[in-house]
Design a protein around this motif. Structure first.
Motif, short mmCIF file in Angstrom:
data_model
loop_
_atom_site.label_atom_id
_atom_site.label_comp_id
_atom_site.label_asym_id
_atom_site.label_seq_id
_atom_site.Cartn_x
_atom_site.Cartn_y
_atom_site.Cartn_z
N ASN A 62 0.83 -1.21 0.00
CA ASN A 62 0.00 0.00 0.00
C ASN A 62 0.87 1.26 0.00
OD1 ASN A 62 0.64 -0.84 2.66
ND2 ASN A 62 -1.03 0.34 3.55
N GLU A 64 0.40 5.26 0.63
CA GLU A 64 -0.54 6.27 1.14
C GLU A 64 -0.14 7.68 0.71
OE1 GLU A 64 -0.86 5.45 5.36
OE2 GLU A 64 -2.06 3.65 4.96
N ALA A 74 -2.49 -2.26 -1.54
CA ALA A 74 -1.46 -3.17 -2.05
C ALA A 74 -1.96 -4.00 -3.23
CB ALA A 74 -1.00 -4.09 -0.93
N GLU A 75 -3.21 -4.47 -3.14
CA GLU A 75 -3.74 -5.34 -4.20
C GLU A 75 -3.79 -4.62 -5.54
OE1 GLU A 75 -4.94 -4.77 -1.16
OE2 GLU A 75 -6.55 -6.14 -0.67
#
Ligand code: THU
Length: 163
Positions: A62, A64, A74-75
């Motif tokens: 991830n 931010e 993250a995906e």
């Protein structure tokens, strides 16, 4: 009126040692990827790794932003990386894990709604299920056969008339 119900098969493994070698490899890659997360606001570091149909693996984490909604999970980082780098190559599995502030990561997390929607469209594009391997740094691991099992009654492009 009639009733119906949905059945979602989930395999539950006691721990990492019970996984088959390719699932174990992918979860390990996801665990490593938590180290590359940029998560100064949530302190929740997520790692994801995908396996492509040709056996290649990629990982993501991830990322931010001070403007919170600008961050990305993250995906979706790893799905986009795979699609941009190896276009047309089906994604066959995705492992997901995390490290939290208190370093207690002993049960699985599951993708957020936006990631489920994104995963569903990758399955559709490649006409291939994405096996989901969900685990913490320790503890039980859940395996779901296809990402769309996590998004029943999904919105899809079927009714979307694009010009
Ligand atoms: N996050 C992910 O990376 N994947 C998910 O499926 C859930 C949430 C990230 C977004 C944000 O950076 C942090 O975790 C806390 O929500």
């Amino acid at each position: 009126m009639k009733h119906t119900s949905l059945h979602i098969p989930v395999q539950i493994f006691q721990d990492f040692t019970e996984l088959n070698p390719s699932d174990a490899l992918l979860l390990e890659a996801a665990r490593k990827a938590t180290g590359h997360a940029y998560a100064p606001y949530s302190n929740f570091r997520v790692g994801a790794a995908v396996m492509l149909i040709d056996g290649q693996t990629l990982s993501g984490s991830n990322q931010e932003n001070a403007s919170f909604p600008a961050g990305i999970c993250a995906e979706r980082v790893v799905l986009s990386a795979a699609s941009a780098t190896f276009p047309g190559t089906a994604i066959i599995s995705l492992a997901l894990t995390y490290v939290n502030k208190s370093s207690t990561s002993n049960r699985p997390i599951s993708p957020c709604g936006i990631c489920r929607q994104t995963l569903a469209e990758y399955e559709q594009r490649f006409n291939h299920p994405i096996r989901m391997i969900l685990g913490g740094i320790s503890g039980e691991i859940f395996i779901v056969n296809r990402a769309t099992d996590l998004l029943p009654f999904a919105f899809s492009n079927q009714e979307l008339n694009t010009y």
